[in-house]
Design an enzyme around this catalytic site. Structure first.
Site, PDB file in Angstrom:
ATOM      1  N   CYS A  17     -26.796  19.534  38.517  1.00  0.00           N
ATOM      2  CA  CYS A  17     -26.979  20.450  39.617  1.00  0.00           C
ATOM      3  C   CYS A  17     -28.129  19.854  40.430  1.00  0.00           C
ATOM      4  O   CYS A  17     -29.078  19.389  39.824  1.00  0.00           O
ATOM      5  CB  CYS A  17     -27.401  21.788  39.049  1.00  0.00           C
ATOM      6  N   PRO A  18     -28.168  19.781  41.693  1.00  0.00           N
ATOM      7  CA  PRO A  18     -27.270  20.414  42.658  1.00  0.00           C
ATOM      8  C   PRO A  18     -25.979  19.665  42.964  1.00  0.00           C
ATOM      9  O   PRO A  18     -25.322  20.021  43.938  1.00  0.00           O
ATOM     10  CB  PRO A  18     -28.158  20.497  43.902  1.00  0.00           C
TER      11      PRO A  18
END
Ligand code: FAD
Lengths: 79, 380
Positions: A17-18
């Site tokens: 993530c992201p």
């Protein structure tokens, strides 16, 4: 193997993530026009996400190369 | 010969690491065989997650600040000075004021900073809750805001706490309802990619909730410039969006000396994602927001990484082969409003699974904010 030599390699393997596309956008924002970027991603979704964004933002998709456990997506930035 | 471990940055990662090392290496430190030094530019430790609550007038900025000396084991030597430069060849640091500090092992835990200047117009036009001043100014602006278009725009990638922008809009929606003015305010959330969050499962959880609460989402929206006078955002993709109150997650950067020392081109230290050892220097580690790993810039990631680095350093100073590795683990709470939350945990190989939001999880997040000081001390 690709015959392209990237100016910048973004290693986003391992999902994360992201997300690989966001890593790529971060690089594209800072890159000069004409920069060849290799995005390494093991996230299957990137094969659709990345071209879709490149299309919308007007950058060039050069090649997608499949490796054993990841893909290399080669991109050239435009002005 | 005393082996010198120097940690730069006494935020979440650096403080946990210093305390873990003091614990693991107590006999070695007492015998004078190992020295652990923690360098921080300020005497205060800052707990940034509080700022989300400051913006809604729920917490005071001081709630997130404590003296470093109260949090760190006395076996650790403290230096309050800004590190200006790293010489990874000679293994020494240049400190503000002219002193140098030599190390055998260096850990960079210098975090992330926001750089709104990178986007023309952003500084003048936008509010943020990613700095103490920003959160205070936003609190005042929100209190005054009774009608119009509230836009939350995620400008920077990567940024601290990937959950925080979603939390902000869900909290704003609830908060405006409580004040009876939600129907006078439109809320739009913009995000750089084609869904509302980087992690697909989190996006799938959030999108229908945004719809249900009338929070509009603009995806594939990368802010390029802000026209503060006209109140308009312009995107890299050629779109425009007008706002009355703009809240942004500004672009982020590491500290300049990382780039200058050749440790990472993007401001983040290039490291092996599992060992957290620097790619471009020997005996240098990085953890937390400063490290370029495919894990979120979150306090919990910094916490887990600190344990791994503590184990690896302990092995190294004892002449053993380090075996501890970081698997990308992170645990995040996610506020879904003013009194409900969910939480996620994931790692490099497992995607987050979201549970339905509930009040107990919201209380757990608030309780965590309180007990954070035990985390920083290395007790939790
Ligand atoms: C609004 C907001 C909400 C958040 N919510 C959450 C959440 O709910 N959960 C979560 O897990 N995370 C959350 N985070 C993210 C979390 O705060 C960070 O990921 C975490 O603080 C990272 O820790 P760190 O040790 O890497 O860096 P930091 O805690 O930022 O510490 C870095 C330290 O290094 C010092 N430093 C920097 N450069 C130098 C230098 N040259 N010389 C000396 N000292 C230096 C700084 O002064 C600072 O003390 C949130 C962040 C924000 C902004």
């Amino acid at each position: 193997m690709s015959t392209l030599t990237p100016d910048v390699t973004v290693d986003s393997r391992g999902a994360g993530c992201p997300g690989p596309l966001m890593d790529l956008i971060g690089k594209v924002k800072k890159a000069d026009p004409g920069t060849v970027i290799e995005l390494q991603t093991s996230d299957t979704g990137s094969k659709d996400d990345v071209p879709e964004w490149l299309d919308k933002a007007g950058h060039e998709l050069l090649e997608i190369v499949e490796h054993d456990d990841y893909w290399s997506i080669y991109v050239r930035t435009t002005g | 010969m005393t082996q010198r471990i120097v940690i730069v940055g006494a935020g979440t990662g650096g403080s946990v690491l210093a305390n873990r090392l003091a614990d693991r290496l107590a006999p070695d430190i007492d015998a004078g065989d190992v020295e652990v030094t923690l360098v921080n530019e300020s005497e205060m430790h800052v707990y940034k997650p509080i700022w989300l609550y400051v913006a809604f007038g729920k917490r005071d900025p001081e709630d997130g600040v404590r003296p470093v000396v109260d949090l760190v084991d006395p076996r650790v030597s403290l230096r309050f000075s800004r590190v200006e430069a790293i010489d990874a060849e000679e293994k020494r640091l240049a400190l503000n004021g002219g002193d140098t500090l030599a190390y055998d092992y260096l850990v960079l835990a210098t975090g992330a900073r926001i750089v709104p200047d990178e986007v023309p117009g952003l500084q003048e036009a936008g509010h943020d809750f990613y700095s103490e001043e920003g959160a205070i100014a936003l609190r005042d602006a929100l209190a005054d805001f009774t009608e119009g278009h509230l836009v939350l725009s995620v400008v920077g990638t990567p940024h601290m706490c990937p959950a925080a922008p979603l939390e902000f809009v869900f909290m704003a929606d609830d908060w405006l309802r409580e004040r009876g003015i939600r129907d006078q305010v439109d809320i739009t959330y913009t995000y750089p990619i084609q869904r509302v969050h980087g992690k697909p499962t989190i996006a799938e959880w959030a999108a229908p909730r945004m719809d249900a609460r009338d929070i509009r989402a603009e995806t594939f929206f990368n802010v390029e410039t802000v026209d503060a006078e006209a109140g308009v955002l312009k995107s890299l993709e050629g779109e425009e969006l007008a706002y009355d109150l703009l809240v942004t997650i500004p672009p982020h950067d590491g500290v300049p000396m990382i780039r200058e020392a050749g440790l990472g081109d993007d401001g983040w230290v290039a490291v092996d994602r599992t060992t957290l050892e620097a790619t471009h220097a020997d005996d240098v580690f990085a953890l937390g927001d400063a490290a370029d790993v495919p894990a979120p810039k979150a306090g919990s990631a910094a916490h887990y990484q600190a344990s791994v680095v503590a184990d690896r350093l302990t092995s190294l100073v004892h002449g053993q082969v380090p075996t501890a590795t970081y698997d990308g683990k992170v645990v995040c709470f996610l506020e879904a409003g003013m009194d409900e939350a969910t939480f996620v945990s994931f790692d490099y190989t497992h995607e987050p699974q979201l549970r339905p939001e509930s009040r107990p999880v919201h209380w757990a997040k608030l309780a965590y904010n309180e007990s954070y000081w035990l985390t920083a001390r290395g007790l939790l």
